[in-house]
Design a protein around this motif. Structure first.
Motif, PDB file in Angstrom:
ATOM      1  N   ILE A 149      35.448  -0.874  16.735  1.00 50.09           N
ATOM      2  CA  ILE A 149      35.818   0.550  16.773  1.00 50.09           C
ATOM      3  C   ILE A 149      35.913   1.049  18.203  1.00 50.09           C
ATOM      4  O   ILE A 149      36.769   1.887  18.530  1.00 50.09           O
ATOM      5  CB  ILE A 149      34.824   1.391  15.943  1.00 50.09           C
ATOM      6  CG1 ILE A 149      35.434   2.755  15.634  1.00 50.09           C
ATOM      7  CG2 ILE A 149      33.499   1.553  16.637  1.00 50.09           C
ATOM      8  CD1 ILE A 149      36.648   2.723  14.757  1.00 50.09           C
ATOM      9  N   LYS A 153      39.352   2.675  19.898  1.00 51.91           N
ATOM     10  CA  LYS A 153      39.400   3.998  20.528  1.00 51.91           C
ATOM     11  C   LYS A 153      39.774   3.932  22.001  1.00 51.91           C
ATOM     12  O   LYS A 153      40.587   4.718  22.483  1.00 51.91           O
ATOM     13  CB  LYS A 153      38.044   4.693  20.360  1.00 51.91           C
ATOM     14  CG  LYS A 153      37.782   5.194  18.956  1.00 51.91           C
ATOM     15  CD  LYS A 153      36.521   6.028  18.910  1.00 51.91           C
ATOM     16  CE  LYS A 153      36.365   6.729  17.577  1.00 51.91           C
ATOM     17  NZ  LYS A 153      35.191   7.612  17.538  1.00 51.91           N
ATOM     18  N   THR A 154      39.141   3.013  22.732  1.00 52.15           N
ATOM     19  CA  THR A 154      39.321   2.997  24.179  1.00 52.15           C
ATOM     20  C   THR A 154      40.583   2.254  24.611  1.00 52.15           C
ATOM     21  O   THR A 154      41.136   2.545  25.679  1.00 52.15           O
ATOM     22  CB  THR A 154      38.102   2.343  24.854  1.00 52.15           C
ATOM     23  OG1 THR A 154      37.920   1.019  24.326  1.00 52.15           O
ATOM     24  CG2 THR A 154      36.854   3.159  24.608  1.00 52.15           C
ATOM     25  N   ILE A 157      44.185   3.221  20.663  1.00 51.16           N
ATOM     26  CA  ILE A 157      44.609   4.619  20.504  1.00 51.16           C
ATOM     27  C   ILE A 157      44.910   5.256  21.858  1.00 51.16           C
ATOM     28  O   ILE A 157      45.914   5.964  22.023  1.00 51.16           O
ATOM     29  CB  ILE A 157      43.531   5.423  19.751  1.00 51.16           C
ATOM     30  CG1 ILE A 157      43.260   4.787  18.383  1.00 51.16           C
ATOM     31  CG2 ILE A 157      43.968   6.866  19.582  1.00 51.16           C
ATOM     32  CD1 ILE A 157      44.458   4.719  17.477  1.00 51.16           C
ATOM     33  N   ALA A 158      44.036   4.996  22.827  1.00 52.32           N
ATOM     34  CA  ALA A 158      44.287   5.567  24.162  1.00 52.32           C
ATOM     35  C   ALA A 158      45.578   5.033  24.749  1.00 52.32           C
ATOM     36  O   ALA A 158      46.337   5.769  25.404  1.00 52.32           O
ATOM     37  CB  ALA A 158      43.113   5.239  25.082  1.00 52.32           C
ATOM     38  N   TYR A 218      45.106   1.870  11.570  1.00 56.08           N
ATOM     39  CA  TYR A 218      43.873   2.627  11.793  1.00 56.08           C
ATOM     40  C   TYR A 218      43.944   3.986  11.097  1.00 56.08           C
ATOM     41  O   TYR A 218      42.989   4.416  10.436  1.00 56.08           O
ATOM     42  CB  TYR A 218      43.654   2.799  13.293  1.00 56.08           C
ATOM     43  CG  TYR A 218      42.482   3.673  13.660  1.00 56.08           C
ATOM     44  CD1 TYR A 218      41.187   3.169  13.656  1.00 56.08           C
ATOM     45  CD2 TYR A 218      42.664   5.003  14.009  1.00 56.08           C
ATOM     46  CE1 TYR A 218      40.100   3.971  13.988  1.00 56.08           C
ATOM     47  CE2 TYR A 218      41.585   5.813  14.339  1.00 56.08           C
ATOM     48  CZ  TYR A 218      40.316   5.294  14.329  1.00 56.08           C
ATOM     49  OH  TYR A 218      39.250   6.088  14.659  1.00 56.08           O
ATOM     50  N   SER A 219      45.088   4.670  11.228  1.00 53.79           N
ATOM     51  CA  SER A 219      45.253   5.983  10.600  1.00 53.79           C
ATOM     52  C   SER A 219      45.225   5.861   9.083  1.00 53.79           C
ATOM     53  O   SER A 219      44.693   6.737   8.383  1.00 53.79           O
ATOM     54  CB  SER A 219      46.569   6.616  11.046  1.00 53.79           C
ATOM     55  OG  SER A 219      46.584   6.812  12.451  1.00 53.79           O
ATOM     56  N   LYS A 222      41.659   5.444   7.975  1.00 52.93           N
ATOM     57  CA  LYS A 222      40.978   6.731   8.080  1.00 52.93           C
ATOM     58  C   LYS A 222      41.356   7.645   6.926  1.00 52.93           C
ATOM     59  O   LYS A 222      40.489   8.305   6.327  1.00 52.93           O
ATOM     60  CB  LYS A 222      41.336   7.386   9.408  1.00 52.93           C
ATOM     61  CG  LYS A 222      40.659   8.727   9.635  1.00 52.93           C
ATOM     62  CD  LYS A 222      41.026   9.300  10.996  1.00 52.93           C
ATOM     63  CE  LYS A 222      40.348  10.656  11.228  1.00 52.93           C
ATOM     64  NZ  LYS A 222      40.700  11.218  12.561  1.00 52.93           N
ATOM     65  N   LYS A 264      36.418   0.940  10.348  1.00 53.19           N
ATOM     66  CA  LYS A 264      36.378   2.370  10.021  1.00 53.19           C
ATOM     67  C   LYS A 264      35.294   2.656   8.982  1.00 53.19           C
ATOM     68  O   LYS A 264      34.617   3.693   9.053  1.00 53.19           O
ATOM     69  CB  LYS A 264      37.743   2.819   9.492  1.00 53.19           C
ATOM     70  CG  LYS A 264      37.928   4.328   9.493  1.00 53.19           C
ATOM     71  CD  LYS A 264      37.906   4.886  10.895  1.00 53.19           C
ATOM     72  CE  LYS A 264      37.986   6.404  10.893  1.00 53.19           C
ATOM     73  NZ  LYS A 264      37.813   6.965  12.244  1.00 53.19           N
ATOM     74  N   GLN A 267      32.098   2.705  10.781  1.00 52.51           N
ATOM     75  CA  GLN A 267      32.001   3.928  11.581  1.00 52.51           C
ATOM     76  C   GLN A 267      31.628   5.132  10.718  1.00 52.51           C
ATOM     77  O   GLN A 267      30.795   5.958  11.111  1.00 52.51           O
ATOM     78  CB  GLN A 267      33.323   4.207  12.291  1.00 52.51           C
ATOM     79  CG  GLN A 267      33.262   5.443  13.185  1.00 52.51           C
ATOM     80  CD  GLN A 267      34.637   5.947  13.582  1.00 52.51           C
ATOM     81  OE1 GLN A 267      35.620   5.710  12.885  1.00 52.51           O
ATOM     82  NE2 GLN A 267      34.706   6.626  14.705  1.00 52.51           N
ATOM     83  N   ARG A 297      32.302   8.096  25.114  1.00 58.67           N
ATOM     84  CA  ARG A 297      31.081   7.955  24.332  1.00 58.67           C
ATOM     85  C   ARG A 297      30.008   8.911  24.821  1.00 58.67           C
ATOM     86  O   ARG A 297      30.121   9.522  25.869  1.00 58.67           O
ATOM     87  CB  ARG A 297      30.568   6.516  24.425  1.00 58.67           C
ATOM     88  CG  ARG A 297      31.416   5.518  23.665  1.00 58.67           C
ATOM     89  CD  ARG A 297      30.768   4.160  23.693  1.00 58.67           C
ATOM     90  NE  ARG A 297      30.812   3.562  25.029  1.00 58.67           N
ATOM     91  CZ  ARG A 297      30.097   2.505  25.365  1.00 58.67           C
ATOM     92  NH1 ARG A 297      29.276   1.954  24.506  1.00 58.67           N
ATOM     93  NH2 ARG A 297      30.190   2.003  26.575  1.00 58.67           N
TER      94      ARG A 297
END
Length: 455
Positions: A149, A153-154, A157-158, A218-219, A222, A264, A267, A297
């Motif tokens: 995860i 995120k890092t 997605i970024a 990922y979406s 979620k 996910k 998470q 974070r």
């Protein structure tokens, strides 16, 4: 002489009459005098009696007051003495309770240390065997999911957000995912239609750039879990079609989606998907932050968020959800997860051969949870055991037979006798929610063992 005697006789008569009158007057005067004397005496006697009565009443009142004061004084002394004895007894009881509590805590700490030592020795002894067989511990699985995860995120997605074209394409398609996930109903046509439309969104012709495709997976994961948190918590049966759609996606989008879904899940529910206790440091060795979140974070009560807690829906001041809200939400997600495992019994040829969505994970989840007594003593732990048993407990009996019945026996004893036979330590703990969940677990075990059908 006769005349003289006659006159003398008249004089004597007159004198007698006058004397009689004088005597009567004297008697009357004397009577009046005595009456006055007696009235004065009576009046004085009345005054004296009144004075004596007043003095008597005053004396009695003073004596009564003295008795009351004496009684109050004795009662106050007795009350103070009783209060002192009570305080002394309370202090002794408090001291005794503190001593017993400290003794229990010391014994509990020693027991936990001993359990941890035995567990570590067991893990160390089994390390080579696990390595050869490819088995991993719960902590290792959680660390992998946590690293996953963080990487999403890092990095993923970024990275997509940093490129305008990729971000635009990602936003365009991800906005279509949530409405379609919400359209699924419990009929075969709806399940197949929604599954096909979602696959087409993620794999159009020409295909998405790989970063966009991964971000959309990922979406999608979620959106499925958010649907589980809302709809499944309101209606248990809605987990079945949602799990069917998720199964179709897992067996179609096999390259990225399973990993995204699993990370996910971990998470959103914390350590319960593994299950394990969240460590005191992150996977990179950094201690959990307790300060204000600045970027990336960290943030206040970071460990609570890593454990799966979210801001409460009814909270107006940004506080975390209550235990009841947390338990209900996590139960909704895990119900979909177990339904997803159960679907594979219907389609064994399409079932994944390894990973977190295989049927053996059901057995692994229970065995891992039974090794973590602190989790067993929580209301959430009891609720999730009930959820798992309700979804697939009977099917597990068909798969693992007597071994599963032995495991159910351990769980049942944990709701009646005590966890591992320890009195006053039951599955679910002492809270009202935990006791209610414990009762549901007990009844569910009885239903599975007796072979009763779920209505």
């Amino acid at each position: 002489m006769s005349e003289i005697e006659s006159q003398l006789s008249s004089f004597r008569l007159a004198q007698d009459k006058e004397e009689a009158v004088l005597r009567e007057k004297w008697k009357a005067r004397e009577k009046a005098l005595w009456d006055r004397i007696e009235s004065v005496i009576r009046l004085e006697e009345g005054k004296v009696a009144a004075r004596l009565e007043a003095e008597r009443q005053k004396r009695e009142a003073e004596e009564k007051m003295k008795r009351e004061e004496e009684m109050k004084r004795r009662l106050e002394e007795e009350r103070k003495k009783a209060e002192e004895e009570r305080q002394k007894a309370e202090e002794e009881k408090k001291k005794k309770d503190e001593d017993e509590k400290r003794k229990r805590e010391e014994e509990e700490a020693k027991r936990k240390q001993e359990e941890e030592r035995i567990k570590n020795e067991k893990l160390s002894a089994e390390a080579d065997a696990r390595s050869k067989l490819g088995f991993r511990t719960a902590s290792q699985d959680w660390a992998d999911a946590r690293e996953g995860i963080l990487g999403v995120k890092t990095n993923l997605i970024a990275g997509v957000k940093a490129v305008k074209e990729l971000k635009s394409e990602w936003n365009k398609y991800r906005r279509q995912i949530t409405p379609k996930v919400g359209q699924v109903t419990n009929d075969e046509a709806s399940i197949q239609r929604v599954s096909t439309e979602l696959v087409q969104l993620l794999k159009p012709n020409p295909p998405h750039p790989h970063p966009v495709y991964s971000a959309l997976c990922y979406s999608l994961a979620k959106a499925i879990l958010l649907q589980a948190e809302t709809e499944v918590t309101a209606e248990k049966r809605s987990a079945i079609p949602l799990a069917r759609v998720t199964f179709n996606l897992l067996t179609t989008l096999v390259d990225v989606f399973p990993t995204m879904l699993w990370t996910k899940i971990v998470q959103r529910v914390g350590g319960w998907g593994i299950p394990c206790i969240i460590p005191d440091v992150d996977v990179d060795g950094r201690a959990w932050s307790t300060g204000e979140k600045k970027s990336g974070r960290g943030g206040e009560k970071e460990k609570w968020r890593i454990m799966g807690y979210r801001i409460g829906q009814s909270s107006g001041n940004g506080e975390f959800e209550t235990q009841a809200e947390y338990s209900t939400r996590v139960s909704g997600i895990m119900r979909v997860y177990w339904e997803l495992i159960k679907v594979q019994l219907m389609f064994p040829n399409r079932a994944p051969s390894d990973g977190p969505f295989t049927v053996p994970r059901y057995w692994m989840w229970f065995t891992r949870l039974l090794e973590e007594r602190p989790l067993l003593e929580t209301a959430v732990g009891a609720e999730l055991i009930y959820t798992a048993l309700e979804v697939m407990g009977a099917e597990a009996a068909d798969i693992w037979g007597l071994q599963w019945i032995k495991l159910l026996r351990l769980i049942y004893d944990g709701t009646t006798v005590g966890i591992f036979g320890q009195e006053n330590k039951f599955i679910g703990g002492d809270s009202a929610e935990g006791k209610a969940a414990k009762a549901r677990v007990r009844m569910e075990v009885e239903r599975i063992v007796t072979g009763q059908k779920k209505s």
